[in-house]
Motif scaffolding. Structure first.
Motif, short mmCIF file in Angstrom:
data_model
loop_
_atom_site.label_atom_id
_atom_site.label_comp_id
_atom_site.label_asym_id
_atom_site.label_seq_id
_atom_site.Cartn_x
_atom_site.Cartn_y
_atom_site.Cartn_z
N LYS A 1 0.82 -1.22 0.00
CA LYS A 1 0.00 0.00 0.00
C LYS A 1 0.85 1.27 0.00
CE LYS A 1 -4.08 1.91 2.22
NZ LYS A 1 -3.67 3.18 2.77
N ILE B 1 0.28 -1.72 8.55
CA ILE B 1 -1.15 -2.06 8.50
C ILE B 1 -1.32 -3.46 9.06
CG2 ILE B 1 -3.16 -2.35 6.98
CD1 ILE B 1 -1.57 -0.54 4.99
N THR C 1 -10.02 -10.28 13.41
CA THR C 1 -10.89 -11.33 12.85
C THR C 1 -10.14 -12.15 11.80
OG1 THR C 1 -11.74 -9.59 11.42
CG2 THR C 1 -13.15 -10.28 13.24
N THR D 1 -16.05 -4.95 17.49
CA THR D 1 -15.87 -5.34 16.09
C THR D 1 -17.23 -5.33 15.41
OG1 THR D 1 -14.05 -6.74 16.73
CG2 THR D 1 -15.02 -7.18 14.58
N GLY D 2 -17.29 -4.67 14.28
CA GLY D 2 -18.59 -4.56 13.60
C GLY D 2 -18.60 -5.31 12.28
N ARG E 1 -20.15 -5.37 8.73
CA ARG E 1 -20.79 -4.39 7.86
C ARG E 1 -21.24 -5.08 6.58
NH1 ARG E 1 -18.79 -0.44 4.54
NH2 ARG E 1 -20.16 1.37 4.40
N GLN F 1 -21.83 -5.17 2.75
CA GLN F 1 -21.16 -4.49 1.63
C GLN F 1 -22.12 -3.64 0.80
OE1 GLN F 1 -18.14 -4.30 0.80
NE2 GLN F 1 -18.31 -3.46 -1.25
N ARG G 1 -14.27 8.64 9.85
CA ARG G 1 -13.75 7.41 10.47
C ARG G 1 -13.72 6.29 9.42
NH1 ARG G 1 -15.67 3.33 14.55
NH2 ARG G 1 -17.76 3.69 13.76
N LEU G 2 -14.82 6.18 8.68
CA LEU G 2 -14.84 5.23 7.55
C LEU G 2 -14.72 6.07 6.30
CD1 LEU G 2 -15.33 2.22 6.84
CD2 LEU G 2 -17.71 2.82 6.50
N ARG G 3 -13.64 5.89 5.60
CA ARG G 3 -13.39 6.79 4.46
C ARG G 3 -14.44 6.63 3.36
NH1 ARG G 3 -8.30 9.10 4.26
NH2 ARG G 3 -8.37 9.29 1.99
N ASN H 1 -15.71 -7.46 3.22
CA ASN H 1 -15.71 -6.53 4.35
C ASN H 1 -15.31 -7.28 5.61
OD1 ASN H 1 -16.22 -3.87 3.89
ND2 ASN H 1 -18.43 -4.16 3.70
N LEU I 1 -14.17 -5.27 11.48
CA LEU I 1 -13.05 -4.50 12.02
C LEU I 1 -13.49 -3.73 13.26
CD1 LEU I 1 -11.91 -2.81 8.68
CD2 LEU I 1 -10.82 -4.77 9.76
N GLU J 1 -8.85 -0.46 14.12
CA GLU J 1 -8.30 -1.11 12.92
C GLU J 1 -8.68 -0.32 11.67
OE1 GLU J 1 -8.21 -5.75 14.51
OE2 GLU J 1 -10.00 -4.96 13.54
N ARG J 2 -9.92 0.18 11.65
CA ARG J 2 -10.35 0.98 10.51
C ARG J 2 -9.47 2.20 10.34
NH1 ARG J 2 -16.88 1.18 10.82
NH2 ARG J 2 -17.19 -0.95 10.18
N LEU K 1 -6.39 2.58 11.30
CA LEU K 1 -5.04 2.21 10.85
C LEU K 1 -5.03 1.83 9.36
CD1 LEU K 1 -3.79 0.07 13.84
CD2 LEU K 1 -2.70 2.13 12.95
N ILE K 2 -6.11 1.19 8.91
CA ILE K 2 -6.16 0.76 7.50
C ILE K 2 -6.25 1.97 6.59
CG2 ILE K 2 -7.63 -0.43 5.81
CD1 ILE K 2 -8.25 -2.39 8.14
N GLY K 3 -7.02 2.96 7.00
CA GLY K 3 -7.05 4.22 6.26
C GLY K 3 -7.88 4.19 4.99
N GLU K 4 -8.58 3.12 4.71
CA GLU K 4 -9.52 3.11 3.58
C GLU K 4 -10.62 2.09 3.88
OE1 GLU K 4 -8.24 1.36 -0.14
OE2 GLU K 4 -6.39 0.71 0.80
N GLN K 5 -11.57 1.97 2.98
CA GLN K 5 -12.72 1.12 3.26
C GLN K 5 -12.36 -0.35 3.43
OE1 GLN K 5 -16.48 1.26 1.96
NE2 GLN K 5 -16.72 3.34 2.70
N TYR K 6 -11.43 -0.82 2.60
CA TYR K 6 -11.12 -2.25 2.61
C TYR K 6 -9.68 -2.51 3.04
CZ TYR K 6 -15.16 -2.13 -0.47
OH TYR K 6 -16.39 -1.89 -0.99
N HIS K 7 -9.51 -3.54 3.80
CA HIS K 7 -8.15 -3.99 4.11
C HIS K 7 -7.58 -4.61 2.83
CE1 HIS K 7 -4.92 -6.40 5.84
NE2 HIS K 7 -4.99 -5.59 6.88
N ILE K 8 -6.25 -4.56 2.69
CA ILE K 8 -5.63 -5.08 1.46
C ILE K 8 -6.03 -6.52 1.20
CG2 ILE K 8 -3.40 -5.79 0.48
CD1 ILE K 8 -2.30 -3.18 1.67
N LYS L 1 -9.62 -6.65 0.07
CA LYS L 1 -9.75 -5.94 -1.21
C LYS L 1 -9.46 -6.87 -2.38
CE LYS L 1 -7.85 -1.67 -3.11
NZ LYS L 1 -7.01 -0.53 -2.74
#
Lengths: 276, 611
Positions: free
Chosen positions: A35, A41, A46, A116-117, A119, A121, A200-202, B324, B327, B331-332, B334-341, B344
């Motif tokens: 990344k 990261i 989970t 932990t949530g 979500r 998609q 928080r959620l981009r 998805n 998380l 963790e969200r 730290l990941i900095g975007e919607q999906y973890h690598i 994704k």
């Protein structure tokens, strides 16, 4: 001199520990490498749990498929319990329940972390939109003729006029997109708008192959029009800052925004397949 | 008339759900086991192997009591539906009026054929053609019954013959029957029932094996378990493809339903399904690997098992990874975007299709290793007598070339947007390369280099269908998702052609080879628990997917036509679903144990008479 071999039991345990440590401490460096950026990261809790369970399953499968291997694995345990050094025996007997107990305690004790949530998609599209198609992308012959007259396209073929219509609507959508959507979703629809860091959620990265490219255009229309208030509870509407644009724009304008979002992201809407 | 009633204040939906699922499991049992028994009997007649005939007879013994159970649960289901959902059933009987009578007649026909097939076993020993003919008729009735039942459930999902203005049914029974999802559901259920039949026979054999007192009995039930697992795995290989076809058609029938299924409310059920199917594949391979212990000479191949195990678990991990990942807030951040690598890339269909195909290839490879464990010195192809081997090779080549080249040209001629065309050309080229590899494998086999031919085919399929197309899937997802449907089918076509051709080459290559004895009965109990586990997993998967298929309608009895206005029209949570599916499994196995016990009483009587 004969080389001393580590027995199969210890090979198995050491392999497990190495792979687990790789999951826990090695993967963050790999993810960072892929990344980019400055932060490590981590593999989410989970994910770590899921892959560790699979690792245990894989190890169990391997050690137990053959009677010989199974004996090689549990033989040392049985021999240790029956004939092993008594001091070591008691150390193991005392430490093992303590370690397990500590593990259970650590896992279940109240912690100061957010829960932990799960979500969803792509929340369910309302049934009323099930058969709705973008009227701007599928214009009627009357609309095409009207557009031909308005734009003075003369004898241009019907298909070319249709493409010109789509291009015009997409350009109009682009203007609306850049005026209203880019602060969050970014000029390039990559989810990196100037305000993106404030969430928080981009915001969704539309260029991601798993995002708008996997849904029909009506879905994007619905999300833009209704925003987070219409999301069902399981889709955690509180995790979305998407406004409902139906108060500011007409349906036609929202369809144009949806067309522009796909165009800017260089993605295509999912096409419903022919029913066989 | 009330639209809804209750039994003793119970939740009517759960009552119908449980009864319907149990009935369906027994119906699958009485559909699959006759297919199995008839095939085994026919092989026995052709090969003259008495064991096959005995096996088919033993399986048929189970059917008589299972058939009564199916009828009983079907009756209870009918009563429950008419009593608890009278208005819905009034609508359904109006639509399927004559179809329901045909169903009842077929049931009588199936019952007659089943009992005739069972009771005439000894009397028709000298007239096997008649007996096999009756068996064929039995299966014909069974499949027809399944298809009629499927038409009702698929009509509820994708109704046809409806006046879109008024919502009234204006079509014919045939129109209602041949609704959009009917054929995909027929194909998927038929194959799944065969898998179920295989695994239930495997589980039956495993239980018997563990209770055996003599070596002969152990050998018999070990062999029966192997046959059951073989049929189960064999049918399981095309099952993901049939499931993909059904899912695709659900999406086509209604994008809303498709979205709810794969991306929305039901998406997590597919993660649960991935766990179940992943363990099914691992369990089936485990049994094969354990089975190699009974073969002298298998030591040559057991060293590869650790790699096969690793590949299957890796595929399992990718298949299991949701798009998805759940998380925490930290963790969200730290990941900095919607999906973890990880999610994704691993969480989307491109990756999942690739690993499913790799898992199937690996399972087939395990089977080949098992098959050749007792084979040693081979006779070169050119020194083998007879024309059968040529015919087999060329029929397989013609069929696989038809699949690859034919589909390649049909892709080139597909009506798609101009910008999508170049992507399709690439897919076609891969299919043509696969065709060349198929021809190359046959040429190598004829030149006494069959093993190299097999490796060539495995390599070309793994590289193209798994590696290249796995990566190319991401390109298509972004740039031309219209082409994805062609990519998935191409991957399937390549894997299937590899499997067919490799199986034929293997049969030809080892046809005159020296063989060692298989020591039937020399199996550890863990392998038998694996067989039981496979059956349990299959029942759980059927329960889970039954819930998904039915639940996709959400608050509609008949999608977009007849609304469910009962208090139970909400979608149950995953937690509630697991409870109900678990309960169904327990009830089904309790009833199945009773069926097995009842059939064993006949066996004891036969033994007593023999003494």
């Amino acid at each position: 001199m004969q080389k001393k071999r580590i027995n199969f039991f210890w090979v198995t345990i050491i392999s497990f520990v190495i792979v687990y440590l790789f999951f826990k401490f090695g993967t963050p460096f790999i993810f960072k490498g892929i990344k980019g950026g400055d932060n490590l990261i981590p593999l989410p809790g989970t994910g770590l749990l899921m892959y560790t369970m699979l690792l245990i399953l894989a190890i169990f499968t391997y050690i137990s498929f053959s009677a010989k291997k199974f004996e090689e694995f549990y033989g040392p345990i049985v021999r240790f319990l029956r004939d092993g050094n008594r001091a070591a025996y008691w150390i193991v007997m005392i430490i093992t329940p303590l370690v397990i107990g500590f593990g259970v305690f650590s896992w279940t004790k109240p912690k100061s972390v957010s829960p932990t949530g799960i979500r969803i998609q792509h929340p369910g599209l309302p049934g009323s939109l099930g058969t709705v198609e973008n009227p701007l992308r599928h214009p009627s012959p009357e609309d095409i003729e009207k557009f031909r007259g308005e734009e003075n396209l003369g004898s241009m073929g019907e298909e070319e006029v249709k493409l010109a219509m789509i291009e015009k609507y997409t350009n109009e959508g682009r203007a609306l997109y850049q005026a209203n959507c880019h602060p969050c979703h970014g000029c390039a629809a990559d989810g990196n708008g100037p305000q993106a860091d404030g969430f928080r959620l981009r915001p969704v990265n539309f260029t991601d192959p798993g995002a708008i490219a996997t849904v029909v255009e009506t879905y994007v229309f619905w999300r833009v029009k209704e925003g987070n208030p219409s999301l069902p509870p399981e889709s955690t509407p509180w995790d979305s800052a998407m406004p409902a644009w139906k108060y500011d724009y007409s349906d036609e304008q929202i369809w144009k925004i949806a067309m522009a979002a796909y165009d800017i992201a260089h993605a295509m809407p999912r096409m419903p397949e022919e029913v066989h | 008339m009330e639209a809804y009633n209750t039994f003793f204040g119970l939740d009517s939906r759960i009552v119908v759900w449980i009864i319907a699922q149990i009935h369906l499991l027994f119906a699958a049992f009485v559909l699959a086991v006759p297919v199995f028994a008839l095939s085994v009997e026919a092989i026995g007649v052709k090969s003259g192997d008495k064991r096959m005939d005995d096996l088919a007879h033993e399986l048929t013994k189970l059917l008589s009591s299972a058939f009564s159970m199916t009828a009983a649960t079907g009756g209870i289901l009918g009563f429950s539906l008419f009593c608890l959902y009278p208005e819905f059933m009034r609508y359904m009987t109006n639509v399927f009026n004559e179809g329901m009578f045909i169903y009842a007649l077929c049931f009588i026909g199936e019952g007659f054929c089943l009992y005739f097939y069972y009771y005439s076993w000894d009397r028709t020993q000298n007239n096997k053609a008649l007996h096999i003919g009756i068996g064929g008729l039995l299966n014909l009735f069974g499949v027809t019954l399944m298809m009629i039942g499927n038409s009702w459930t698929s009509f509820m999902m994708s109704p046809s013959g409806i006046d879109q203005e008024t919502g009234e049914f204006v079509g014919t029974v045939w129109e209602a029957t041949t609704n959009f999802l009917w054929q995909p559901l027929n194909i998927h259920r038929f194959i799944a029932n065969i898998v179920f039949g295989g695994f239930i026979v495997g589980a039956y054999a495993a239980v018997k094996f563990m209770g055996c007192k003599t070596k002969e009995e152990k050998a018999h039930y070990d062999w029966m378990g192997y046959i059951g697992n073989f049929v189960g795995i064999g049918a399981m290989i095309p099952l993901p493809f049939a499931g993909y076809f059904l899912g695709r058609e659900v999406y086509s029938a209604s994008p809303v339903m498709g979205n709810i299924m794969m991306g929305g409310r039901f998406s997590w059920t597919f993660i649960v399904q991935a766990i179940l199917i992943g363990i099914l594949f691992l369990g089936a391979n485990y049994y094969l690997w354990a089975g190699m212990e009974r073969i002298k000479g298998s030591e040559r191949y057991t060293k590869y098992i650790k790699y096969l195990n690793g590949i299957i678990v890796f595929c399992f991990a990718v298949w299991l990874t949701p798009h998805n990942l759940p998380l925490t807030g930290e963790e969200r951040s730290l990941i900095g975007e919607q999906y973890h690598i990880i999610s994704k890339y691993f969480g989307v269909m491109a990756a999942k299709n690739a690993v499913v195909n790799l898992m199937i290839l690996t399972t087939f490879f395990s089977f080949l290793l098992y098959r050749r464990s007792n084979k040693f010195k081979t006779v070169p192809f050119t020194q083998q007598q007879g024309s059968g081997k040529f015919i087999a090779l060329f029929v397989a080549l013609a069929f696989t070339l038809f699949m690859t080249v034919g589909y390649g040209f049909s892709i080139l001629g597909a009506h798609v947007d101009v910008e999508v065309k170049p992507y399709l050309s690439f897919i076609s080229i891969c299919l043509f390369i696969q065709a060349v590899a198929l021809i190359g494998a046959v040429v190598l086999t004829i030149s006494n280099k069959g093993l190299i031919g097999q490796w060539l085919l495995f390599a070309s399929t793994a590289i193209m269908a798994v590696l290249i197309m796995g990566i190319y899937g991401f390109v298509l997802m972004k740039n031309a998702n219209m082409a994805l449907r062609f990519l998935s089918v191409t991957q399937v076509a390549m894997v299937i052609t590899c499997l067919i051709m490799n199986a034929v080459i293997d049969a030809v290559y080892y046809s005159k080879a020296e063989t060692s004895e298989i020591e039937w009965g020399k199996m550890h109990y863990r392998s038998q628990f694996a067989l039981i586990l496979l059956c349990v997993l299959m029942v759980m998967t059927m329960g889970l997917m039954g819930y998904v298929r039915s639940g996709l309608r959400e608050n509609w009895h008949i999608y977009a036509v007849l609304k469910d206005t009962s208090p139970w029209s909400f979608t149950p949570t995953l937690f509630n679903m697991t409870w109900v599916v678990g309960l169904v499994m327990v009830i089904f196995f309790a009833l199945t144990s009773m069926v097995f016990w009842l059939s064993s009483l006949t066996g004891k009587k036969d033994e007593a008479e023999a003494h």
